[in-house]
Design an enzyme around this catalytic site. Structure first.
Site, PDB file in Angstrom:
ATOM      1  N   ALA A 243       7.091  -0.327  11.531  1.00  0.00           N
ATOM      2  CA  ALA A 243       5.937   0.299  10.890  1.00  0.00           C
ATOM      3  C   ALA A 243       6.480   1.368   9.954  1.00  0.00           C
ATOM      4  CB  ALA A 243       5.025   0.910  11.939  1.00  0.00           C
ATOM      5  N   LYS A 244       5.573   1.942   9.189  1.00  0.00           N
ATOM      6  CA  LYS A 244       6.040   2.914   8.211  1.00  0.00           C
ATOM      7  C   LYS A 244       6.665   4.131   8.883  1.00  0.00           C
ATOM      8  CE  LYS A 244       3.508   1.130   4.352  1.00  0.00           C
ATOM      9  NZ  LYS A 244       2.203   0.894   3.788  1.00  0.00           N
ATOM     10  N   ARG A 245       6.408   4.314  10.181  1.00  0.00           N
ATOM     11  CA  ARG A 245       7.024   5.454  10.868  1.00  0.00           C
ATOM     12  C   ARG A 245       8.498   5.221  11.186  1.00  0.00           C
ATOM     13  NH1 ARG A 245       3.618   2.883  14.112  1.00  0.00           N
ATOM     14  NH2 ARG A 245       4.490   1.917  15.975  1.00  0.00           N
TER      15      ARG A 245
ATOM     16  N   SER B 229       0.869  -1.184   0.000  1.00  0.00           N
ATOM     17  CA  SER B 229       0.000   0.000   0.000  1.00  0.00           C
ATOM     18  C   SER B 229       0.906   1.235   0.000  1.00  0.00           C
ATOM     19  CB  SER B 229      -0.850   0.043   1.269  1.00  0.00           C
ATOM     20  OG  SER B 229      -1.606  -1.123   1.379  1.00  0.00           O
TER      21      SER B 229
ATOM     22  N   THR C 202       1.188   4.002   1.336  1.00  0.00           N
ATOM     23  CA  THR C 202       0.805   4.943   2.397  1.00  0.00           C
ATOM     24  C   THR C 202       2.031   5.414   3.173  1.00  0.00           C
ATOM     25  OG1 THR C 202       0.417   3.032   3.812  1.00  0.00           O
ATOM     26  CG2 THR C 202      -1.507   3.959   2.719  1.00  0.00           C
TER      27      THR C 202
END
Ligand code: GLU
Length: 293
Positions: free
Chosen positions: A265-267, A18, A20
Site C-alpha cells: 500500500a502507499k504506506r 491517484s 494520494t
C-alpha cells in the site's frame, strides 16, 4: 447476464494512478503489464491522473508520479504532460462530463439520493463483509426513492453536506464476464456488492462513475488493473449497460505483497519508487526481481 466486452481494435490502454501517495513497486508492476500489453498490440497508452479526492491528493505526489513513472521506463502517448485528442487527462478537469452523466443516470431512473452516512450503513448491517471495499448497502433510502428531484447543481459542486447518489443494482442478477488474465468471473448483484455510490455527498463523483466515464470517453479498449478491483469491474459493467456504452476488456493482475505477505500500500514507503531509486536500485534490476530472478 453475460457481458460481452469488446475485442480490441486499435488498442488503447491506460495507466490511472491517484496522486494520494508515492507510487510503489506494486503499482509499477501492474502498470508494466499494462504497458507491455499496449506495446504487444502496437497500441496507445494513456496516462490519466485520478485526482478527484482533493483531501487526499497532493500536488507534490502528482508531480512526483510523472517523474517516477518516467524514471521506471514508462512512456505514454497521451497524458496531462503531452496532451492528446481525448483530454483533459486529469479527472479534476473533467467535472462537466461527470455531471452530465449523473443527470443521464437520473433521467434513466438508475440512481437515487441516499442520506445515510457510512456509520448508518455499518450500523444497519448485521455482519459486514470482511475486507469489503464498500459495505453492502442495506437499502434504507432505496425504499423511499421515487419522484425525487434531479441532482441539484449545488449538490454536485460544493463540499456541503448533501446526499450521496447511489446506483440501484438488479438484486440477484449474475454479472458474468471473461477476464483476459483470470478467465470467467461471476458476481451476484445485491449479494457480492450492493447499491453503490456514484456521487459523493461532498460534491465529488465516486471512483466507479468517473472511471467508467473516462474509460469510455477516452476510447480505452482494455483496462489493466489490480485484482482487488474485480468486484468493482462488475459494478462498472452495470454502469456501462445503463449508459448504453460498450464495455472494454479487462485484465486483472495479481497484487504484490511484502515479505510478510501483506499487500503493498502507499504506506510501504520503503518500496516506493522514490525510495528505491534513492537507495540505488535500477528499474531493470527491480523488474528482474519481480520476474523471479
Ligand atoms: N485510480 C485508481 C487506483 O489508483 C484506478 C483504478 C483502476 O485501474 O480503475 O486504484
Amino acid at each position: 447476464m453475460e457481458f460481452q466486452t469488446q475485442p480490441p481494435s486499435g488498442y488503447r490502454g491506460r495507466l490511472a494512478p491517484s496522486p494520494t501517495g508515492w507510487l510503489h513497486l506494486g503499482h509499477a508492476r501492474t502498470f508494466w503489464i499494462a504497458q507491455q500489453r499496449a506495446r504487444e498490440q502496437g497500441g496507445i497508452l494513456i496516462l490519466r491522473v485520478e485526482d478527484l479526492d482533493r483531501d487526499r491528493c497532493k500536488p507534490a505526489y502528482e508531480a512526483g508520479l510523472i517523474e517516477d513513472l518516467r524514471w521506471f521506463g514508462f512512456r505514454w502517448q497521451e497524458g496531462p504532460d503531452c496532451g492528446g485528442p481525448a483530454g483533459p487527462y486529469c479527472q479534476s478537469q473533467r467535472m462537466g462530463l461527470y455531471r452530465a452523466v449523473l443527470t443521464r443516470l437520473h433521467e434513466g431512473g438508475f440512481i437515487y439520493p441516499c442520506a445515510c452516512s457510512r456509520q448508518d450503513v455499518l450500523r444497519a448491517l448485521q455482519a459486514p463483509h470482511a475486507g469489503e471495499d464498500e459495505p453492502i448497502y442495506p437499502g434504507t433510502c432505496r425504499a423511499r426513492a421515487g419522484g425525487h428531484p434531479p441532482p441539484a447543481a449545488a449538490e454536485t459542486q460544493g463540499p456541503t453536506r448533501r446526499c450521496n447518489w447511489r446506483f440501484r443494482v438488479p438484486d440477484g442478477e449474475v454479472i458474468a464476464f471473461v477476464d483476459q488474465n483470470r478467465g470467467p468471473q461471476r458476481f451476484v448483484a445485491g449479494k457480492d456488492f450492493g447499491d453503490f455510490v456514484v456521487w459523493r455527498h461532498d460534491g465529488v463523483p465516486a471512483y466507479q462513475l468517473a472511471v467508467v466515464v473516462d474509460d469510455a470517453a477516452m476510447g480505452v479498449t482494455e483496462v489493466v488493473r489490480g485484482e482487488d478491483l474485480l468486484k468493482s469491474t462488475a459494478r462498472q459493467l452495470l454502469l456501462y449497460r445503463a449508459l448504453g456504452w460498450p464495455a472494454p476488456r479487462f485484465y486483472h493482475c495479481p497484487l504484490m505483497t511484502d515479505a510478510a505477505g501483506v499487500r503493498l500500500a502507499k504506506r510501504h514507503d520503503a518500496l516506493s519508487l522514490r525510495a528505491l531509486r534513492a537507495a540505488g536500485h535500477s528499474p531493470a534490476g527491480l523488474r528482474r526481481a519481480w520476474d523471479g530472478g
